[in-house]
Design an enzyme around this catalytic site. Structure first.
Site, PDB file in Angstrom:
ATOM      1  CG  ASP A   1      55.317  40.788  41.812  1.00  0.00           C
ATOM      2  OD1 ASP A   1      55.282  39.883  42.664  1.00  0.00           O
ATOM      3  OD2 ASP A   1      54.422  41.638  41.664  1.00  0.00           O
TER       4      ASP A   1
HETATM    5  C1  26A Z   1      44.518  36.588  44.224  1.00  0.00           C
HETATM    6  N1  26A Z   1      45.270  37.775  44.561  1.00  0.00           N
HETATM    7  C2  26A Z   1      45.013  38.326  45.847  1.00  0.00           C
HETATM    8  C3  26A Z   1      46.225  38.282  43.673  1.00  0.00           C
HETATM    9  C4  26A Z   1      46.961  39.461  43.925  1.00  0.00           C
HETATM   10  C5  26A Z   1      47.940  39.843  42.979  1.00  0.00           C
HETATM   11  N2  26A Z   1      48.193  39.152  41.874  1.00  0.00           N
HETATM   12  C6  26A Z   1      47.457  38.055  41.679  1.00  0.00           C
HETATM   13  N3  26A Z   1      46.486  37.615  42.537  1.00  0.00           N
HETATM   14  N4  26A Z   1      46.954  40.387  44.910  1.00  0.00           N
HETATM   15  C7  26A Z   1      47.898  41.294  44.597  1.00  0.00           C
HETATM   16  N5  26A Z   1      48.483  40.979  43.433  1.00  0.00           N
HETATM   17  C8  26A Z   1      49.524  41.708  42.699  1.00  0.00           C
HETATM   18  O1  26A Z   1      50.703  41.708  43.416  1.00  0.00           O
HETATM   19  C9  26A Z   1      51.523  42.709  42.808  1.00  0.00           C
HETATM   20  C10 26A Z   1      52.593  43.135  43.756  1.00  0.00           C
HETATM   21  O2  26A Z   1      53.363  42.077  44.128  1.00  0.00           O
HETATM   22  C11 26A Z   1      49.202  43.157  42.471  1.00  0.00           C
HETATM   23  O3  26A Z   1      48.425  43.312  41.312  1.00  0.00           O
HETATM   24  C12 26A Z   1      50.577  43.811  42.388  1.00  0.00           C
HETATM   25  O4  26A Z   1      50.888  44.230  41.077  1.00  0.00           O
END
Ligand code: 26A
Length: 337
Positions: free
Chosen positions: A292
């Site tokens: 990210d």
């Molecule tokens: C819909 N999903 C599964 C998600 C996520 C996500 N952010 C948005 N939608 N699943 C994990 N994360 C985020 O990825 C970050 C790490 O790359 C987590 O909240 C974490 O901060």
């Protein structure tokens, strides 16, 4: 006219760190390096003791990271939250980072939570998300006059692929505006499961993308589910880059990070590699959010009208700064590149 340049859209989530490493992974049937939507069998994980928490949500993390290197008041981020303490915490950390929260509020449910389980000496992170209110973002939220006016004044758009499970309609509406005004539109592949289970939604947005960012497992999943007969990351990226574009005024770049290995960039039919600097193992605290932060640096550079070489360099730098601190945050006081 506002000064915001970057408009981000995705799921505002709170990251909820759970201990126990491999044991917790086994207990909830999770893989060491994966990101999934929670099913019934994982719901208990949100009742486990929380060892720490912080702002999460992949694209929200990227927008905070972009703001880290951009002039004040450059970034806004839209998504849906509940009316609860978690939402207040997210707003606070966005405020602290200088990212403007454009949250719709659904008081009927709770703010989304991502359980984070670190394993293998903190080198692997498993993410298990209960979307909650984030799942209720609607096209009408984006079209609300106070939100849409910021869309119109922004220069560049960043959408998380994770939003494909929530509102591909809103992603497409932003994409159409981007094409109409010839503004760059960037999407992240976000997770392998999206190319598999949300393929149709993915395929509806890809034609609008000027930049697509992902990692090696995400691009290989794209290839596998699009009948691309190779496991070569560069070749699959070439295939994705060649999907017909709606905006003919811009070519498409596909950018694939590979952890400590070289980042692969495909543009105009060519494959280039960029090796990140080495980070000694003893300096790595938490790899959650590295991708990210990379995306944040990348889009910040584009927002500042820099070229792709600088965008990769700034992305690598922010990714490396992120893994040296705990959570999806960046070092404070701010470091300068
Ligand atoms: C819909 N999903 C599964 C998600 C996520 C996500 N952010 C948005 N939608 N699943 C994990 N994360 C985020 O990825 C970050 C790490 O790359 C987590 O909240 C974490 O901060």
């Amino acid at each position: 006219m506002s000064s915001y340049v970057l408009f981000g859209l995705e799921n505002p989530l709170l990251d909820y760190y759970v201990g126990g490493g491999e044991d917790t992974l086994q207990k909830y049937e999770l893989n060491a390096n994966d990101a999934i939507l929670a099913s019934e069998k994982q719901m208990g994980i949100y009742k486990e003791t929380c060892i720490s928490y912080g702002a999460g949500g992949a694209a929200q993390n990227s927008c905070r990271a972009a703001q880290y290197v951009l002039p004040p008041n450059s970034t806004v981020f839209a998504g849906c939250v509940g009316n609860d303490d978690f939402a207040r915490m997210l707003r606070e950390s966005n405020d602290k980072a200088g990212l403007r929260s454009l949250f719709s509020v659904d008081p009927s449910t709770t703010t989304g939570v991502c359980a984070v389980v670190l394993s293998n000496n903190n080198k692997c992170r498993s993410l298990c998300t209960n979307l909650g209110a984030a799942n209720n973002y609607k096209l009408k939220d984006l079209k609300a006059p106070e939100v849409w006016s910021l869309v119109e004044s922004s220069k560049i758009f960043y959408v998380g692929g994770y939003h494909l499970t929530v509102s591909p309609e809103a992603m497409l509406e932003l994409a159409k505006h981007a094409v109409e005004k010839n503004k760059p539109y960037i999407m992240n592949l976000s997770a392998p499961f999206l190319s598999q289970f949300f393929k149709e939604q993915m395929d509806s947005v890809v034609p609008y993308c000027d930049y697509i960012i992902g990692n090696e497992s995400e691009i290989l999943s794209y290839g596998e589910h699009h009948g691309i007969q190779t496991k070569d990351v560069g070749q699959v990226a070439l295939a994705l880059a060649s999907v017909e574009k709606v905006n003919k005024k811009r070519s498409r770049a596909v950018v694939i990070t590979q952890g400590a290995d070289a980042t692969i960039v495909v543009q105009d039919g060519k494959v280039n590699t960029y090796k990140p600097n080495h980070v000694p193992a003893e300096e790595i605290v938490d790899t959650n959010g590295a991708g990210d932060a990379f995306a944040g640096g990348f889009i910040a550079a584009l927002a500042g009208d820099h070229g792709i070489d600088y965008a990769i360099t700034l992305g690598h730098w922010l990714g490396q700064e992120c893994i040296k601190v705990s959570g999806t945050t960046l070092p404070l006081p701010k470091k300068q590149y």
